[in-house]
Write a protein that holds these residues in place. Structure first.
Motif, mmCIF file in Angstrom:
data_model
loop_
_atom_site.group_PDB
_atom_site.id
_atom_site.type_symbol
_atom_site.label_atom_id
_atom_site.label_comp_id
_atom_site.label_asym_id
_atom_site.label_seq_id
_atom_site.Cartn_x
_atom_site.Cartn_y
_atom_site.Cartn_z
ATOM 1 N N VAL A 1 0.846 -1.195 0.000
ATOM 2 C CA VAL A 1 0.000 0.000 0.000
ATOM 3 C C VAL A 1 0.880 1.244 0.000
ATOM 4 O O VAL A 1 1.876 1.313 0.718
ATOM 5 C CB VAL A 1 -0.913 0.015 1.259
ATOM 6 N N THR A 2 0.520 2.219 -0.832
ATOM 7 C CA THR A 2 1.243 3.498 -0.851
ATOM 8 C C THR A 2 0.310 4.590 -0.350
ATOM 9 O O THR A 2 -0.906 4.523 -0.523
ATOM 10 C CB THR A 2 1.714 3.847 -2.274
ATOM 11 N N THR A 3 0.895 5.573 0.309
ATOM 12 C CA THR A 3 0.117 6.699 0.827
ATOM 13 C C THR A 3 0.677 8.004 0.273
ATOM 14 O O THR A 3 1.860 8.090 -0.066
ATOM 15 C CB THR A 3 0.158 6.746 2.361
ATOM 16 N N GLU A 4 -0.190 8.979 0.183
ATOM 17 C CA GLU A 4 0.210 10.266 -0.389
ATOM 18 C C GLU A 4 0.740 11.228 0.669
ATOM 19 O O GLU A 4 1.569 12.086 0.378
ATOM 20 C CB GLU A 4 -0.994 10.905 -1.100
ATOM 21 N N THR A 5 0.279 11.086 1.902
ATOM 22 C CA THR A 5 0.668 12.038 2.942
ATOM 23 C C THR A 5 1.081 11.294 4.212
ATOM 24 O O THR A 5 0.772 10.108 4.388
ATOM 25 C CB THR A 5 -0.499 12.982 3.301
#
Length: 206
Positions: free
Chosen positions: A62-66
């Motif tokens: 999973v990647t997150t933006e913030t």
């Protein structure tokens, strides 16, 4: 029925896996877990069981933006881990119903009774790289033993058993595990069906 089998498999898999690691008898270990006691005053949080998804899959990275999103995801993972720890560390009789535990014990007895004969079958249907690293494939072999025993001894419908086995493999095994377990069980069923037909033909000839 599907939910019942799912929880039975979950409980049985834990017992068989632990028994393999300890070199002990699964039935004896099950009875020991059943009679285990927590410290005085301990009460199992049944609300945690309602929140716990025993078949949740990790999924892809999973990647997150913030940073806020990352922190929120971490908190969610920590909460799920705490719930899982509560459920898995409690004696089974606090977590599961009597019906489910009876079914789980029947499954464990079937696995133990068929263990030696199914070792030979698994050696025939499993891929060579699994047999070359059996210690690293304990979970996969446990799942195969449970599936084969439930089909041959308890008589559960093949498709239900295969679906449950593949679901468990998705949860606990590597990327190729579910596909290989599906293939192993289908080969097992094909051989089982062929043996049954041959046996019927022999009886009719007599």
């Amino acid at each position: 029925m599907k939910i019942l089998i799912g929880f039975c498999w979950w409980c049985a898999r834990l017992i068989i896996y632990a028994a393999c690691l300890e070199g002990s008898d699964p039935i004896r270990l099950f009875e020991k877990r059943m009679n285990a006691r927590r410290e005085p005053g301990y009460e199992f949080d049944k609300a945690s069981l309602l929140e716990y998804n025993h078949m949740s899959f990790g999924g892809p990275p999973v990647t997150t933006e913030t940073i806020e999103e990352a922190d929120e995801l971490q908190l969610s993972d920590e909460k799920e881990s705490a719930i899982e720890a509560e459920v898995l560390s409690a004696p089974p009789k606090l977590v599961y119903s009597k019906l489910l535990l009876r079914f789980t014990r029947k499954l464990l007895v079937a696995v133990v009774d068929k263990w030696d004969s199914h070792v030979l079958v698994i050696d025939k249907v499993s891929p060579p790289n699994w047999k070359n690293e059996p210690a690293g494939r304990i979970l996969e072999f446990c799942i195969l033993h449970m599936a084969m025993s439930e089909i041959t001894v308890l008589g559960t419908r093949h498709q239900i058993v295969i679906n449950e086995a593949v679901d468990l493999a998705k949860r606990f095994c590597d990327g190729a595990g579910p596909r290989i377990i599906n293939g192993c069980l289908r080969t097992f069923l094909k051989d089982l069906s062929g043996a049954s037909v041959a046996q019927t033909s022999d009886v009719m000839r007599k």
